[in-house]
Scaffold this active site. Structure first.
Site, short mmCIF file in Angstrom:
data_model
loop_
_atom_site.label_atom_id
_atom_site.label_comp_id
_atom_site.label_asym_id
_atom_site.label_seq_id
_atom_site.Cartn_x
_atom_site.Cartn_y
_atom_site.Cartn_z
N GLY A 125 0.84 -1.19 0.00
CA GLY A 125 0.00 0.00 0.00
C GLY A 125 0.87 1.24 0.00
O GLY A 125 2.00 1.22 0.50
N SER A 127 0.55 3.71 1.76
CA SER A 127 0.68 4.21 3.13
C SER A 127 1.52 3.29 4.00
O SER A 127 1.66 3.53 5.20
CB SER A 127 -0.70 4.38 3.77
OG SER A 127 -1.34 3.13 3.93
N TYR A 128 2.08 2.24 3.42
CA TYR A 128 2.89 1.30 4.20
C TYR A 128 4.30 1.86 4.38
O TYR A 128 5.15 1.75 3.51
CB TYR A 128 2.96 -0.06 3.51
CG TYR A 128 1.69 -0.89 3.65
CD1 TYR A 128 0.55 -0.37 4.21
CD2 TYR A 128 1.66 -2.21 3.21
CE1 TYR A 128 -0.61 -1.11 4.33
CE2 TYR A 128 0.51 -2.97 3.33
CZ TYR A 128 -0.62 -2.42 3.88
OH TYR A 128 -1.75 -3.17 4.00
N GLY A 129 4.51 2.42 5.53
CA GLY A 129 5.75 3.10 5.85
C GLY A 129 5.40 4.37 6.58
O GLY A 129 4.57 5.16 6.10
N LYS A 162 -2.52 -0.80 -2.56
CA LYS A 162 -3.73 -0.09 -2.14
C LYS A 162 -3.43 1.41 -2.03
O LYS A 162 -2.40 1.79 -1.45
CB LYS A 162 -4.21 -0.64 -0.80
CG LYS A 162 -4.56 -2.12 -0.87
CD LYS A 162 -5.09 -2.66 0.44
CE LYS A 162 -4.04 -2.66 1.53
NZ LYS A 162 -2.90 -3.56 1.23
#
Length: 399
Positions: A125, A127-129, A162
């Site tokens: 995604g 927003s992963y991080g 995502k």
């Protein structure tokens, strides 16, 4: 509605990477792909991209065509993927998973091992991080895929990413821009583009724009398939109908699903089966509770830090399920985690457990290639019925 929207803004940093509390220019470049690599309808797709000629430098063969020896393949829109994927939520998330960049070499070994063993879908995604590591999971996947392909004749897995439903993503073009940015981090086009969570419960005016974004990115060739995440039965039917009218197939819906979170998942699975949508099970180990590491008894063993704080009571409540899992695992010669993941596979979902170490990856891989018996599934379901409350669904989960 405005209060709800403001609340969503406050929660974004915590929510990024699905941390669900209280529980839980010029456009150029043409890429020629094998027919099954990205699109079974045509062997060549025009992919408008800000990356231009950069993409043309990379070979794009995948697992398309003949299925690799190893995991059973399942239908995923117009693609076929392994019966289990790998999630990358922890690849960059410092708050919940304690990620550190020193972990990257082993994470790359994890990636290589999983692809070697036939894993053909990785979930991520934008927003992963967290913090300065924003988009870290996609960046790592981009590097790992490039390195692996260079050593293995261009072979690579599919990537589903995502796009976070940030409040400033109010138009179809804004979602397409997010897709381009993800492709830049991945160093190749996105295979499956997905809405991370619906806006219908707090910003309904944003929802249709997101749907139009999926239509636009699919029709203009930025992605090979589209999906959603955290859509309940009713909202899933709505977006499926809307996309169908536009001639866009809905490939998948991700939902939190495990022995500790079944009710919504079971309802969603019925709709997915009816409409031909693949259900992806994220958090199949219940945020780690079903991984066999945390024990019950006189002294509860819990995770360190923030996760321990939010999961301690949940681990105690999961005692009935953990006991049966341990019994089945012992009889099967499997681990608790493998039984937990296999339960999801037996229910017809595609689980995407996380893996950040070689040990975790090897254990997860052991969940494939076999099936629990009907009696074992029934015993696990009965134990899950005894749990006083299920894990909290995503705060943006719809009905």
């Amino acid at each position: 509605r405005m209060k709800a929207h403001l609340l969503a803004l406050l929660l974004l940093h915590i929510h990024a990477g699905q941390c669900f509390l209280p529980y839980g220019g010029s456009f150029a470049g043409r890429i020629t792909l094998p027919p099954a690599a990205l699109d079974t309808r045509t062997p060549t797709r025009t992919v408008p991209s800000m990356l231009g000629d950069l993409f043309s430098k990379f070979k794009q063969p995948s697992f398309g065509g003949r299925a690799p020896a190893g995991p059973k393949q399942v239908k995923f829109g117009e693609l076929e993927v392994s019966e289990m994927g790998i999630g990358t939520w922890s690849w960059g998330n410092q708050l919940l998973w304690g990620y550190d960049e020193s972990m990257d070499p082993e994470i790359q070994q994890v990636f290589d091992l999983c692809v070697d063993k036939g894993i053909s879908i990785f979930d991520t995604g934008d927003s992963y991080g967290t913090g300065k590591l924003s988009g870290q999971a996609e960046k790592l996947l981009g590097k790992f895929m490039k390195d692996y392909a260079a050593k293995n004749g261009g072979k690579r897995p599919y990537i589903g990413t995502k796009f976070a439903t940030y409040p400033w993503r109010l138009t179809a073009d804004s979602l397409v821009t997010a897709c381009k940015e993800s492709a830049e981090r991945l160093q190749r086009p996105v295979d499956v583009g997905q809405i991370h969570w619906p806006a219908s419960t707090y910003a309904p005016w944003q929802e249709r724009a997101l749907w139009d974004g999926l239509v636009k990115m699919y029709k203009e060739g930025y992605v090979s398939a589209v999906g959603v995440s955290n859509y309940g039965p009713k909202q899933l039917r709505k977006i499926h109908a809307y996309l169908s009218e536009q001639g866009v197939p809905l490939a998948a819906n991700q939902i939190q699903y495990s022995l500790l979170s079944r009710k919504v998942g079971d309802e969603v699975k019925e709709v997915c089966d009816e409409l031909g949508i693949c259900m992806i099970a994220y958090s199949p180990l219940g945020l780690g509770i079903l991984g066999g590491k945390y024990k019950v008894g006189d002294k509860v063993v819990v995770p360190q830090g923030f996760r321990g704080f939010i999961l301690k009571e949940r681990i105690k409540e999961a005692t009935p399920v953990l006991q049966v899992l341990e019994e089945v695992a012992a009889q099967r010669g499997k681990t608790v985690a493998q039984v937990s993941i296999n339960w999801c596979i037996c229910k017809g979902a595609v689980p995407i457990p996380g893996a950040r170490t070689i040990r975790q990856a090897q254990e997860n891989l052991g969940a494939m290639g076999w099936r629990l018996s009907a009696d074992e599934i029934a015993a696990l379901d009965a134990a899950a019925d005894k749990i006083p409350r299920e894990l909290t669904q995503n705060i943006f989960q719809t009905s």
